[in-house]
Design an enzyme around this catalytic site. Sequence first.
Site, PDB file in Angstrom:
ATOM      1  N   CYS A  68       0.791  -1.230   0.000  1.00 55.31           N
ATOM      2  CA  CYS A  68       0.000   0.000   0.000  1.00 55.31           C
ATOM      3  C   CYS A  68       0.824   1.281   0.000  1.00 55.31           C
ATOM      4  O   CYS A  68       0.543   2.184  -0.797  1.00 55.31           O
ATOM      5  CB  CYS A  68      -0.978   0.046   1.170  1.00 55.31           C
ATOM      6  SG  CYS A  68      -1.362  -1.526   1.903  1.00 55.31           S
ATOM      7  N   ARG A  81       6.645 -11.347   5.348  1.00 57.07           N
ATOM      8  CA  ARG A  81       6.059 -11.185   6.677  1.00 57.07           C
ATOM      9  C   ARG A  81       6.589 -12.288   7.576  1.00 57.07           C
ATOM     10  O   ARG A  81       6.668 -13.444   7.165  1.00 57.07           O
ATOM     11  CB  ARG A  81       4.528 -11.285   6.610  1.00 57.07           C
ATOM     12  CG  ARG A  81       3.915 -10.202   5.741  1.00 57.07           C
ATOM     13  CD  ARG A  81       2.415 -10.311   5.708  1.00 57.07           C
ATOM     14  NE  ARG A  81       1.875  -9.362   4.740  1.00 57.07           N
ATOM     15  CZ  ARG A  81       0.595  -9.297   4.387  1.00 57.07           C
ATOM     16  NH1 ARG A  81      -0.281 -10.131   4.934  1.00 57.07           N
ATOM     17  NH2 ARG A  81       0.185  -8.408   3.491  1.00 57.07           N
ATOM     18  N   GLN A 102       1.417 -10.974  -3.724  1.00 54.96           N
ATOM     19  CA  GLN A 102      -0.021 -10.723  -3.771  1.00 54.96           C
ATOM     20  C   GLN A 102      -0.400 -10.144  -5.119  1.00 54.96           C
ATOM     21  O   GLN A 102       0.353  -9.371  -5.694  1.00 54.96           O
ATOM     22  CB  GLN A 102      -0.404  -9.685  -2.705  1.00 54.96           C
ATOM     23  CG  GLN A 102      -0.134 -10.111  -1.298  1.00 54.96           C
ATOM     24  CD  GLN A 102      -0.503  -8.997  -0.328  1.00 54.96           C
ATOM     25  OE1 GLN A 102       0.058  -7.914  -0.370  1.00 54.96           O
ATOM     26  NE2 GLN A 102      -1.473  -9.263   0.530  1.00 54.96           N
ATOM     27  N   ASP A 143      -2.090  -7.613  -5.837  1.00 51.04           N
ATOM     28  CA  ASP A 143      -2.579  -6.495  -5.040  1.00 51.04           C
ATOM     29  C   ASP A 143      -3.029  -5.354  -5.936  1.00 51.04           C
ATOM     30  O   ASP A 143      -2.505  -5.173  -7.031  1.00 51.04           O
ATOM     31  CB  ASP A 143      -1.421  -6.008  -4.154  1.00 51.04           C
ATOM     32  CG  ASP A 143      -1.900  -5.378  -2.867  1.00 51.04           C
ATOM     33  OD1 ASP A 143      -3.129  -5.266  -2.695  1.00 51.04           O
ATOM     34  OD2 ASP A 143      -1.049  -5.004  -2.054  1.00 51.04           O
ATOM     35  N   HIS A 178      -4.787  -1.140  -5.435  1.00 54.63           N
ATOM     36  CA  HIS A 178      -5.416  -0.109  -4.612  1.00 54.63           C
ATOM     37  C   HIS A 178      -6.196   0.806  -5.525  1.00 54.63           C
ATOM     38  O   HIS A 178      -5.666   1.289  -6.521  1.00 54.63           O
ATOM     39  CB  HIS A 178      -4.362   0.639  -3.807  1.00 54.63           C
ATOM     40  CG  HIS A 178      -3.691  -0.247  -2.809  1.00 54.63           C
ATOM     41  ND1 HIS A 178      -2.561  -0.961  -3.107  1.00 54.63           N
ATOM     42  CD2 HIS A 178      -4.049  -0.595  -1.545  1.00 54.63           C
ATOM     43  CE1 HIS A 178      -2.228  -1.701  -2.060  1.00 54.63           C
ATOM     44  NE2 HIS A 178      -3.111  -1.503  -1.104  1.00 54.63           N
ATOM     45  N   LYS A 201     -14.522  -5.073   5.503  1.00 51.05           N
ATOM     46  CA  LYS A 201     -14.097  -5.761   4.290  1.00 51.05           C
ATOM     47  C   LYS A 201     -15.072  -6.849   3.887  1.00 51.05           C
ATOM     48  O   LYS A 201     -15.855  -7.333   4.689  1.00 51.05           O
ATOM     49  CB  LYS A 201     -12.699  -6.351   4.479  1.00 51.05           C
ATOM     50  CG  LYS A 201     -12.624  -7.418   5.558  1.00 51.05           C
ATOM     51  CD  LYS A 201     -11.229  -8.041   5.588  1.00 51.05           C
ATOM     52  CE  LYS A 201     -11.129  -9.036   6.732  1.00 51.05           C
ATOM     53  NZ  LYS A 201      -9.870  -9.779   6.717  1.00 51.05           N
ATOM     54  N   HIS A 243      -8.439  -1.420  -0.728  1.00 50.67           N
ATOM     55  CA  HIS A 243      -7.399  -2.433  -0.920  1.00 50.67           C
ATOM     56  C   HIS A 243      -8.121  -3.667  -1.420  1.00 50.67           C
ATOM     57  O   HIS A 243      -9.145  -4.036  -0.857  1.00 50.67           O
ATOM     58  CB  HIS A 243      -6.742  -2.856   0.391  1.00 50.67           C
ATOM     59  CG  HIS A 243      -6.183  -1.756   1.215  1.00 50.67           C
ATOM     60  ND1 HIS A 243      -4.846  -1.628   1.421  1.00 50.67           N
ATOM     61  CD2 HIS A 243      -6.773  -0.756   1.908  1.00 50.67           C
ATOM     62  CE1 HIS A 243      -4.625  -0.590   2.225  1.00 50.67           C
ATOM     63  NE2 HIS A 243      -5.780  -0.049   2.529  1.00 50.67           N
TER      64      HIS A 243
END
Length: 654
Positions: A345, A374, A392, A394, A396, A475, A521
């Site tokens: 992000c 992580r 990911q 991912d 945004h 979410k 997200h």
Amino acid sequence: MAGHPSPPTPLPILGEGGETEHGLRTPKYATRNTQYVVRSTEHALGMTVDAARTEEHPMSEIAQEMDIQLEVESQEELELARMRHSAAHVMAQAVLEMFPDAKLAIGPAIENGFYYDFDLPRSLTPDDLGKIEERMREIRAAAYPFVRKEIAREEALAMFADQPYKLEIIHDLPEDAVISTYTHDGFTDLCRGPHVADTSQIGHFKLLNVAGAYWRGDEKRPMLQRIYGTSWRSEEELAAYLHRLEEAQRRDHRRLGRELDLFSVSEEIGAGLILWHPKGALIRHLIERFETDEHLKRGYQLVYTPHIASAEIYKRSGHLETYQENMYAPMDIDGTPYYLKPMNCPGHIMIYNSHVRSYRDLPIRLAELGTVYRYERSGTLHGMLRVRGFTQDDAHIFCRPDQLHGEIMGVLDLAMFFARVFGYEYKAFLATRPEKSIGSDENWERATATLAAALRDMGMAYAMDPGAGAFYGPKIDIKFLDSLGREWTGPTIQVDFNLPERFDVSYVGEDGERHRAVMIHRTVLGSMERFVGGLIEHFAGAFPVWLAPVQAEIIPIADRHLPYAQQVAARLVEAGLRAEVDDSSDRMQAKIRRAQLQRVPYMLVVGDKEAEAEAVAVRLRTNENLGPMPLADFIALAREMNDTKSLALTRDAS
RNA sequence: GCCGAUGUAGCUCAGCUGGCAGAGCAGGUGUUUCGUAAACACCAGGUCGUCGGUUCGAAUCCGACCAUCGGCUCCA
């Protein structure tokens, strides 16, 4: 439609039963396992997920509260749960006989079976399980009746004076609670019931394993020993269930990953770090290419952001406050600490913030196959499903508040599209504000309502998951249901109030004023690691044609057919297909066997007849034999199956 | 991280109470040229997870660590 989210639509899939269609438990790490168990149990009780969750019971308590007073949705499920719960009691009796000092915790029915938690003087061995099982059989044969008794609180406290866990449960019961016990063959347990009439009705059971489990699921409380068992109405059902467990083992992505040479983990590289072998990498690449193209079609823009970033950005984003335990230690670069990125992000926000944005620029959808690292505790690592470094899919989305609804619908549409391509069913959950969270009530309510409205407008049934939202916003979680009915982490869509504030994410409106942008997200596949791991199990290694690392194995019958086989391979490759010639000196049967074990969709046997007719004899990995067909016809078939991303191998097959 | 189990050849596994490390498959070489799920022969392959200890002697006994497996907790 502002203010409150609409009431949850009952989730049809849950109506199918807490057990999945095939009675298999969802693999560990595939999705939130405990939650799954809770749902199943709730369902067996006829409670809605909503009701159970809002009361914020830990799983163990919900599971324990088997109570006939609750509304039961299906008589059959109640009976199964009752039978299994009774089996747990019988097991507790057997264990208590073996260990008179045993302290009993709880023993609920769960999906497919039951467990009971004990505090024992020593660790149980597989040998003990056999003995306990044997004793349970004796108790079952004796058909002792279950007798319910309601007792006063004082009486209960006295009765369980030497059972500290039971005492704790009694103390935690509300003042006006009816306290009941169930007794069979002199063994009495604190229990709300219900139970079967007598011990002969506990079903055909088998004890499966022993595992550690914290008392009340709290890692600061004592570690107990949990015995898991399964129980079924008939011997046949039990055998079928055990067979399905074996089937699930046969599909284990760790095993298939090795057998199909897709990926490995090296102790020397490090735990939880995936090495993608050529075939696994090819599958991943094909998925990524497809997904990337689809995103571009849908108005996303691709970006790349660095793998390390200065501590400054994580201070500002709040990661160092709220996420540090998942981040690796910083490295020093010219006196400034830098961190391996745990999320994408901040980078995307920096890209957004690199210009002043006009309301006319929005929405801006930034997508990245972003690799993050992580820290995961050692005991949680699991094949490709729980790792320490992953990529990911991912993105945004930065938009105006009035665009939020449409953007969420767009993501849901994309999610459903992907589910269909990969042959997953799915179910949706709306996760709401957790206790530890930031932002105004008004923002939370509005965002939650927007998510609910988008789900409704997409015609998607969903269940509430109260308190399970991120700390910065609510979410939508979508679970994929695989071919065995198991749940896998799927798309998640989060609305974020936190980062736009922290990073002053804004746009200039029609009125010339700065406005706060809304940030979504979202990930569709989750991570490439987990998604491909799940896909391996979903397809049991038999990938659809478009993903099969080798689409056609050409099998010459004798060496003299090799030149023709090479020619066929060249034609296939020219047509954009992935083909390989088995030029080993093995017999044809062995070549077929090897191709079968590798789940190659098409085996093309070529001998004298085929060489002469410019044909191939097509055998499918399903063991079907299509017989000889002109090479050109086969190429047309394979290309069609490939290009349409068909899940079938032939046109008419389903 | 916690509870329990496991770690021997690329894979699956033998190796009893301490006494020279084994099989099948996979791999290599040769023979075989075969019509829809395993041809035959020979060869090679191991610091027995790592480090330390006990012992005349350790794959075997003890300890620590690492990894894996089944769970708990947590998560994409």
